[in-house]
Scaffold this motif. Structure first.
Motif, PDB file in Angstrom:
ATOM      1  N   LEU A  58      63.083 -51.532  95.769  1.00 57.55           N
ATOM      2  CA  LEU A  58      63.774 -51.207  97.025  1.00 57.55           C
ATOM      3  C   LEU A  58      64.015 -49.703  97.149  1.00 57.55           C
ATOM      4  O   LEU A  58      63.909 -49.141  98.237  1.00 57.55           O
ATOM      5  CB  LEU A  58      65.103 -51.963  97.109  1.00 57.55           C
ATOM      6  N   GLU A  59      64.294 -49.057  96.019  1.00 57.65           N
ATOM      7  CA  GLU A  59      64.498 -47.604  96.053  1.00 57.65           C
ATOM      8  C   GLU A  59      63.181 -46.890  96.362  1.00 57.65           C
ATOM      9  O   GLU A  59      63.152 -45.951  97.168  1.00 57.65           O
ATOM     10  CB  GLU A  59      65.088 -47.122  94.729  1.00 57.65           C
ATOM     11  N   ALA A  60      62.092 -47.349  95.761  1.00 60.29           N
ATOM     12  CA  ALA A  60      60.780 -46.742  96.022  1.00 60.29           C
ATOM     13  C   ALA A  60      60.378 -46.919  97.490  1.00 60.29           C
ATOM     14  O   ALA A  60      59.699 -46.065  98.066  1.00 60.29           O
ATOM     15  CB  ALA A  60      59.721 -47.361  95.104  1.00 60.29           C
ATOM     16  N   ALA A  61      60.839 -48.014  98.102  1.00 62.96           N
ATOM     17  CA  ALA A  61      60.540 -48.276  99.515  1.00 62.96           C
ATOM     18  C   ALA A  61      61.464 -47.493 100.446  1.00 62.96           C
ATOM     19  O   ALA A  61      61.277 -47.510 101.664  1.00 62.96           O
ATOM     20  CB  ALA A  61      60.658 -49.776  99.802  1.00 62.96           C
ATOM     21  N   GLY A  62      62.474 -46.836  99.891  1.00 71.19           N
ATOM     22  CA  GLY A  62      63.371 -46.016 100.698  1.00 71.19           C
ATOM     23  C   GLY A  62      64.485 -46.776 101.393  1.00 71.19           C
ATOM     24  O   GLY A  62      65.150 -46.230 102.274  1.00 71.19           O
ATOM     25  N   VAL A  63      64.722 -48.026 100.999  1.00 73.13           N
ATOM     26  CA  VAL A  63      65.776 -48.802 101.666  1.00 73.13           C
ATOM     27  C   VAL A  63      67.128 -48.692 100.950  1.00 73.13           C
ATOM     28  O   VAL A  63      68.159 -48.997 101.536  1.00 73.13           O
ATOM     29  CB  VAL A  63      65.386 -50.277 101.886  1.00 73.13           C
ATOM     30  N   ILE A  64      67.091 -48.258  99.695  1.00 75.67           N
ATOM     31  CA  ILE A  64      68.324 -47.953  98.980  1.00 75.67           C
ATOM     32  C   ILE A  64      68.134 -46.612  98.265  1.00 75.67           C
ATOM     33  O   ILE A  64      67.005 -46.148  98.101  1.00 75.67           O
ATOM     34  CB  ILE A  64      68.741 -49.044  97.958  1.00 75.67           C
TER      35      ILE A  64
END
Length: 117
Positions: A58-64
């Motif tokens: 999720l962090e790599a996807a930019g959502v967190i």
């Protein structure tokens, strides 16, 4: 103790569960696990081996996003939603509502058609 959900049912909803937990503020891993467990009445026990890869994805996807904090005397990585994450949770929640309504429409007549035991 509550019966656990099937793995396949869970697979599609873990992201939404974690994003929902973060919607009211930043949390570190254990707090995320605890909140999911409590909200599910002990049905969903999110193991660290599942949670941390999910958080990294999720962090790599930019959502967190995350940040390290040492103020409590213990080094903890805190996670919070980004603007993209807030949009994603709104979009996924709307999709989830439509999906649940569809399943309920299919199940209601199906269950009524089954013979009683």
């Amino acid at each position: 103790m509550a019966e656990r959900f099937e793995r396949e049912l869970m697979r599609g909803s873990l992201d939404l569960m974690v994003l929902s937990v973060l919607a009211d503020g930043s949390k570190y891993g254990y707090l995320i696990q605890k909140r999911v467990r409590e909200a599910s009445d002990e049905t969903v026990k999110l193991q660290a081996g599942t949670l941390y890869p999910l958080l990294h994805r999720l962090e790599a996807a930019g959502v967190i996003k995350s940040k390290w904090d040492h103020s409590t005397g213990r080094k903890r990585k805190w996670y919070e939603l980004t603007a993209t994450g807030r949009r994603r949770i709104r979009d996924q929640a709307a999709q989830w509502d439509r999906y649940v309504a569809c399943i309920q429409q299919l199940l209601t007549p199906a269950l009524a058609a089954l013979p009683a035991k």
